[in-house]
Design an enzyme around this catalytic site. Structure first.
Site, PDB file in Angstrom:
ATOM      1  N   LYS A 125     -72.930  33.555  51.880  1.00  0.00           N
ATOM      2  CA  LYS A 125     -74.096  34.235  51.306  1.00  0.00           C
ATOM      3  C   LYS A 125     -75.342  33.501  51.769  1.00  0.00           C
ATOM      4  O   LYS A 125     -75.284  32.312  52.099  1.00  0.00           O
ATOM      5  CB  LYS A 125     -74.017  34.192  49.775  1.00  0.00           C
ATOM      6  N   ASP A 165     -78.724  42.560  50.791  1.00  0.00           N
ATOM      7  CA  ASP A 165     -78.553  42.330  49.349  1.00  0.00           C
ATOM      8  C   ASP A 165     -79.919  42.645  48.731  1.00  0.00           C
ATOM      9  O   ASP A 165     -80.733  43.333  49.372  1.00  0.00           O
ATOM     10  CB  ASP A 165     -78.108  40.876  49.075  1.00  0.00           C
TER      11      ASP A 165
HETATM   12  P1  NDP Z   1     -82.106  46.310  45.850  1.00  0.00           P
HETATM   13  O1  NDP Z   1     -83.098  45.295  46.238  1.00  0.00           O
HETATM   14  O2  NDP Z   1     -81.942  47.543  46.649  1.00  0.00           O
HETATM   15  O3  NDP Z   1     -82.361  46.759  44.326  1.00  0.00           O
HETATM   16  C1  NDP Z   1     -82.391  45.845  43.294  1.00  0.00           C
HETATM   17  C2  NDP Z   1     -82.803  46.567  42.021  1.00  0.00           C
HETATM   18  O4  NDP Z   1     -82.666  45.692  40.911  1.00  0.00           O
HETATM   19  C3  NDP Z   1     -84.257  47.007  42.042  1.00  0.00           C
HETATM   20  O5  NDP Z   1     -84.403  48.155  41.250  1.00  0.00           O
HETATM   21  C4  NDP Z   1     -84.955  45.813  41.406  1.00  0.00           C
HETATM   22  O6  NDP Z   1     -86.185  46.137  40.795  1.00  0.00           O
HETATM   23  C5  NDP Z   1     -83.945  45.415  40.354  1.00  0.00           C
HETATM   24  N1  NDP Z   1     -84.034  43.991  40.045  1.00  0.00           N
HETATM   25  C6  NDP Z   1     -83.951  42.950  40.902  1.00  0.00           C
HETATM   26  N2  NDP Z   1     -84.127  41.799  40.248  1.00  0.00           N
HETATM   27  C7  NDP Z   1     -84.325  42.131  38.960  1.00  0.00           C
HETATM   28  C8  NDP Z   1     -84.574  41.372  37.796  1.00  0.00           C
HETATM   29  N3  NDP Z   1     -84.642  40.045  37.836  1.00  0.00           N
HETATM   30  N4  NDP Z   1     -84.746  42.034  36.640  1.00  0.00           N
HETATM   31  C9  NDP Z   1     -84.687  43.377  36.597  1.00  0.00           C
HETATM   32  N5  NDP Z   1     -84.455  44.149  37.681  1.00  0.00           N
HETATM   33  C10 NDP Z   1     -84.267  43.527  38.832  1.00  0.00           C
HETATM   34  O7  NDP Z   1     -80.705  45.518  45.735  1.00  0.00           O
HETATM   35  P2  NDP Z   1     -79.227  46.081  45.752  1.00  0.00           P
HETATM   36  O8  NDP Z   1     -79.163  47.393  45.071  1.00  0.00           O
HETATM   37  O9  NDP Z   1     -78.705  45.960  47.119  1.00  0.00           O
HETATM   38  O10 NDP Z   1     -78.477  44.978  44.877  1.00  0.00           O
HETATM   39  C11 NDP Z   1     -78.361  45.069  43.459  1.00  0.00           C
HETATM   40  C12 NDP Z   1     -77.220  44.180  42.984  1.00  0.00           C
HETATM   41  O11 NDP Z   1     -76.000  44.590  43.595  1.00  0.00           O
HETATM   42  C13 NDP Z   1     -77.374  42.695  43.316  1.00  0.00           C
HETATM   43  O12 NDP Z   1     -76.796  41.930  42.280  1.00  0.00           O
HETATM   44  C14 NDP Z   1     -76.543  42.547  44.580  1.00  0.00           C
HETATM   45  O13 NDP Z   1     -76.077  41.223  44.755  1.00  0.00           O
HETATM   46  C15 NDP Z   1     -75.390  43.491  44.259  1.00  0.00           C
HETATM   47  N6  NDP Z   1     -74.637  43.952  45.413  1.00  0.00           N
HETATM   48  C16 NDP Z   1     -75.245  44.662  46.431  1.00  0.00           C
HETATM   49  C17 NDP Z   1     -74.497  45.127  47.479  1.00  0.00           C
HETATM   50  C18 NDP Z   1     -75.086  45.995  48.539  1.00  0.00           C
HETATM   51  O14 NDP Z   1     -74.319  46.516  49.355  1.00  0.00           O
HETATM   52  N7  NDP Z   1     -76.401  46.217  48.570  1.00  0.00           N
HETATM   53  C19 NDP Z   1     -73.070  44.787  47.613  1.00  0.00           C
HETATM   54  C20 NDP Z   1     -72.521  44.115  46.467  1.00  0.00           C
HETATM   55  C21 NDP Z   1     -73.297  43.697  45.442  1.00  0.00           C
HETATM   56  P3  NDP Z   1     -87.549  46.073  41.667  1.00  0.00           P
HETATM   57  O15 NDP Z   1     -87.576  47.326  42.479  1.00  0.00           O
HETATM   58  O16 NDP Z   1     -88.598  46.000  40.623  1.00  0.00           O
HETATM   59  O17 NDP Z   1     -87.453  44.825  42.488  1.00  0.00           O
END
Ligand code: NDP
Length: 444
Positions: A125, A165
């Site tokens: 990671k 991510d």
């Molecule tokens: P994105 O950056 O596309 O989206 C993240 C979302 O979560 C946004 O809506 C963001 O809000 C919100 N967010 C981030 N940090 C916080 C916080 N501290 N409090 C509240 N909301 C928060 O990321 P992903 O969708 O890719 O990833 C989301 C999760 O899924 C993570 O935990 C990641 O590790 C996990 N994941 C992702 C994979 C992938 O293929 N993308 C694979 C496996 C796991 P804002 O828009 O305001 O920043």
């Protein structure tokens, strides 16, 4: 003191100030006790001590210049945690909260997740404390190029294959890949989540969210249920959340709430996903804009209130520790039946305990969100074979992989006497393959 407890105590002593890493290691190691009891050779060869120590940690300086000519410096990270079953594989996260503890917790989880996919990928990671929010495309590009100017020497299609991510989507992967290709003069599958015009795979964008819904559906099927007619809450509104919403809706569920890091929207008539996509994917705006386009929807500042909305299914898809004990208790009181983790470690240890004690079907992240990395591995296979599979072909494979993961974690939980405990099942099933490979390699 037990072997597991000794390893955990030493880990905390040797890695102070890494609370997220301690949390993930505690969750994983405590569930492995029955396996290490069955295999005394693991202790004799220091297997757990080696398992929790990354093979390599790289921390580097990332200088870049903003649009006003001001120089900024961020920290870059890549933790190459475990390559026993394949090249390191795991995403890059760009978010101001990123530090070594967070990257190590994500890397440790990734080892077992990747093993569960059944594909030959090790765990890693990386990321940076860079905040992409509010930056111009040129600033994002400058940052990505500088990040890759160091990272390129540590990765490779057969060594370490990063992906996206939080904060790293198609745009960032494009800039990172462009810089890698320029420096190395190689067009290879060194990153996944690439655009379709330069080696990406169909379904990779949708894969984590779709996979999450597929595995939850498997768990429902086993109980004579389905998504049809269920009320669903999804936290986040990023990549995972959006495609989880799309698939859940297509299976007949009603998704009523989503959030971003400022606050949540509640639409009792069902979220109109095309509006969310327009705001978050196209305009890179804030979710509160949703209520300007829909009648009957509300917006509330702050995130945790989302869990007070009654639902049958909760899909946390934003970030770590977003469901604490208090939110878990409210969810249970309001009758939630299924919790499946799209984000990594979104539930605290206390919240997981509450779900499990209440008999809720709880699918932990390393199983439930493995669809993303599994499809990344399918992208790697297509790159190596110079092939391009259709959407239906990749989607079918993803469905098969998620069904297989469900079967494996269910069987492992049963085999060790913890039927229905998918935290145990996922950790045990993921660990056994990695442990077997590590034992075969000797003390390395
Ligand atoms: P994105 O950056 O596309 O989206 C993240 C979302 O979560 C946004 O809506 C963001 O809000 C919100 N967010 C981030 N940090 C916080 C916080 N501290 N409090 C509240 N909301 C928060 O990321 P992903 O969708 O890719 O990833 C989301 C999760 O899924 C993570 O935990 C990641 O590790 C996990 N994941 C992702 C994979 C992938 O293929 N993308 C694979 C496996 C796991 P804002 O828009 O305001 O920043």
């Amino acid at each position: 003191m037990s072997y597991v407890q000794t390893v955990l105590n030493n880990l905390k002593k040797q890695n102070p100030n890494e609370p997220e890493f301690h949390q993930a290691a505690t969750e994983i190691l405590t569930t492995l006790a029955p396996v290490v009891d069955k295999h005394p050779e693991y202790e004799a060869s220091g297997l757990l001590e080696r398992f929790v120590e990354p093979e390599r940690v790289i921390i580097f300086r990332v200088p870049w210049t903003d649009d006003n000519g001001k120089v900024h410096v961020n920290k870059g990270y890549r933790v190459q945690f475990n390559s026993a079953i394949g090249p390191y594989k795991g995403g890059l996260r760009f978010h101001p909260s990123v530090n070594l503890s967070i990257i190590k917790f994500l890397g440790l989880e990734q080892i077992l997740k990747n093993s569960l996919t059944g594909l030959p990928i090790g765990g890693g990671k990386g990321g940076s404390d860079f905040d992409p929010k509010g930056k111009s495309d040129r600033e994002i590009m400058a940052f990505c190029q500088s990040f890759m100017a160091e990272l390129y020497r540590h990765i490779g299609a057969d060594t370490d294959v990063p992906a996206g991510d939080i904060g790293v989507g198609g745009r960032e992967i494009g800039y990172l890949f462009g810089q890698y290709k320029r420096i190395r003069n190689e067009h290879v599958g060194v990153l996944t989540g690439r655009g379709l015009s330069y080696g990406g795979s169909l379904v990779r964008t949708e894969a984590t969210g779709y996979g999450l819904v597929y595995i939850a559906e498997e768990a429902m099927k086993a109980r004579g249920e389905s998504f049809k007619g269920k009320t669903v809450i999804i936290s986040g509104s990023g990549n995972v959340a959006i495609y989880a919403c799309q698939k859940a809706q297509s299976l007949g569920a009603k998704v009523v709430a989503m959030y971003d890091s400022n606050g949540y929207i509640y639409d009792p008539n069902g979220i109109k996903l095309e509006i969310v996509k327009e705001i978050k994917e196209v305009k890179r705006g804030r979710i509160k804009e949703y209520i300007q386009h829909t009648a009957g929807a509300t917006y509330t500042e702050g995130c945790s209130g989302i869990w007070t909305i009654p639902c049958d299914v909760a899909l946390p898809c934003a970030t770590q520790n977003e469901i604490d004990a208090k939110s878990a208790e409210i969810l249970v009181k309001n009758g939630v039946k299924y919790v499946a983790e799209g984000a990594n470690m979104p539930s605290t240890l206390e919240a997981i305990e509450i779900f499990q004690k209440s008999g809720i079907v709880f699918l932990p992240a390393k199983a439930a969100n493995a669809g993303g990395v599994a499809t990344s591995a399918l992208e790697m296979a297509q790159s190596s074979g110079r092939m391009f599979w259709s959407f239906e072909e990749v989607d079918e494979k993803l469905k098969g992989i998620m069904a297989n993961i469900y079967r494996n974690i269910d069987n492992a939980a049963k085999e060790y006497g913890y039927e229905g405990n998918y935290v145990m099942g996922a950790n045990i099933a993921g660990f056994i393959k990695v442990a077997t490979a590590m034992m075969a390699h000797g003390v390395v």
